[in-house]
Design a protein around this motif. Sequence first.
Motif, mmCIF file in Angstrom:
data_model
loop_
_atom_site.group_PDB
_atom_site.id
_atom_site.type_symbol
_atom_site.label_atom_id
_atom_site.label_comp_id
_atom_site.label_asym_id
_atom_site.label_seq_id
_atom_site.Cartn_x
_atom_site.Cartn_y
_atom_site.Cartn_z
ATOM 1 N N UNK A 83 1.361 -1.433 -0.218
ATOM 2 C CA UNK A 83 -0.220 -0.316 0.062
ATOM 3 C C UNK A 83 0.367 1.450 -0.362
ATOM 4 N N UNK A 84 0.943 1.693 -0.945
ATOM 5 C CA UNK A 84 1.826 2.827 -1.100
ATOM 6 C C UNK A 84 0.720 4.311 -0.810
ATOM 7 N N UNK A 85 2.244 5.254 0.087
ATOM 8 C CA UNK A 85 1.009 6.468 0.639
ATOM 9 C C UNK A 85 0.410 7.218 -0.628
ATOM 10 N N UNK A 86 -0.414 7.739 -0.874
ATOM 11 C CA UNK A 86 -1.222 8.967 -1.036
ATOM 12 C C UNK A 86 -0.092 9.795 -1.971
ATOM 13 N N UNK B 258 5.044 3.716 -8.854
ATOM 14 C CA UNK B 258 6.428 2.648 -8.741
ATOM 15 C C UNK B 258 6.984 4.006 -10.547
ATOM 16 N N UNK B 259 7.922 4.244 -10.011
ATOM 17 C CA UNK B 259 8.620 5.194 -11.056
ATOM 18 C C UNK B 259 9.836 3.598 -11.694
ATOM 19 N N UNK B 260 9.658 4.136 -12.778
ATOM 20 C CA UNK B 260 10.986 3.479 -13.412
ATOM 21 C C UNK B 260 12.429 4.611 -13.547
ATOM 22 N N UNK B 261 13.607 4.253 -13.134
ATOM 23 C CA UNK B 261 14.632 5.074 -13.170
ATOM 24 C C UNK B 261 15.707 4.424 -13.909
ATOM 25 N N UNK C 206 11.784 2.278 -8.604
ATOM 26 C CA UNK C 206 11.567 2.565 -7.493
ATOM 27 C C UNK C 206 10.656 2.895 -7.096
ATOM 28 N N UNK C 207 9.910 3.420 -5.785
ATOM 29 C CA UNK C 207 9.219 4.610 -4.938
ATOM 30 C C UNK C 207 9.248 5.792 -5.381
ATOM 31 N N UNK C 208 8.492 6.690 -6.149
ATOM 32 C CA UNK C 208 9.103 8.407 -5.899
ATOM 33 C C UNK C 208 7.805 8.445 -5.385
ATOM 34 N N UNK C 209 7.588 9.987 -5.497
ATOM 35 C CA UNK C 209 6.336 10.721 -5.396
ATOM 36 C C UNK C 209 6.231 11.901 -6.801
ATOM 37 N N UNK C 210 5.790 12.282 -7.400
ATOM 38 C CA UNK C 210 5.726 13.199 -8.411
ATOM 39 C C UNK C 210 6.066 14.532 -8.208
ATOM 40 N N UNK C 211 7.037 14.190 -10.053
ATOM 41 C CA UNK C 211 7.311 16.313 -9.619
ATOM 42 C C UNK C 211 6.878 17.184 -10.154
ATOM 43 N N UNK C 212 6.123 16.372 -10.960
ATOM 44 C CA UNK C 212 5.689 16.884 -12.162
ATOM 45 C C UNK C 212 5.521 16.807 -13.398
ATOM 46 N N UNK C 213 5.137 16.426 -14.419
ATOM 47 C CA UNK C 213 5.064 16.438 -15.703
ATOM 48 C C UNK C 213 5.449 15.050 -16.249
ATOM 49 N N UNK D 273 2.841 2.541 -13.075
ATOM 50 C CA UNK D 273 3.794 3.194 -13.337
ATOM 51 C C UNK D 273 4.252 4.679 -14.201
ATOM 52 N N UNK D 274 5.348 5.560 -13.437
ATOM 53 C CA UNK D 274 5.107 6.841 -13.451
ATOM 54 C C UNK D 274 6.858 6.697 -14.540
ATOM 55 N N UNK D 275 6.788 8.026 -15.463
ATOM 56 C CA UNK D 275 8.103 7.542 -16.387
ATOM 57 C C UNK D 275 8.816 9.378 -16.158
ATOM 58 N N UNK D 276 9.784 10.286 -15.691
ATOM 59 C CA UNK D 276 9.866 11.278 -15.901
ATOM 60 C C UNK D 276 9.605 11.352 -17.225
#
Length: 94
Positions: A20-23, A27-30, A44-51, A63-66
């Motif tokens: 259970x990931x915090x709000x 999961x992000x490709x790094x 990795x587990x990361x917070x949204x940085x924008x974009x 999945x989130x990708x920069x």
Amino acid sequence: MFQVTDAAKDELKTILEARALPEGRYLKLAVKPEWTGPGDFGVVIDAEKGGEVFYEHEGIVVLAVDPGLAENLERSVFDFKQTPQGAGFTLDVY
């Protein structure tokens, strides 16, 4: 366009269901230098940085990708494969 296969999305969803990931965490490709583990990339587990570019599966962001990384990997494929040696994520870069 950077492609995430259904097999990878299924596995990422399984991981998310087990943790259970915090709000606001994803999961992000790094890649290096952000990725410090073995190999050239990882998740990795990361917070949204924008974009970020978000990939969904069955209504869930898996999945989130920069944005710069997604652009550099424009013709690449992120997959999950099972082989006799084991299972894991692959990144086929073209």
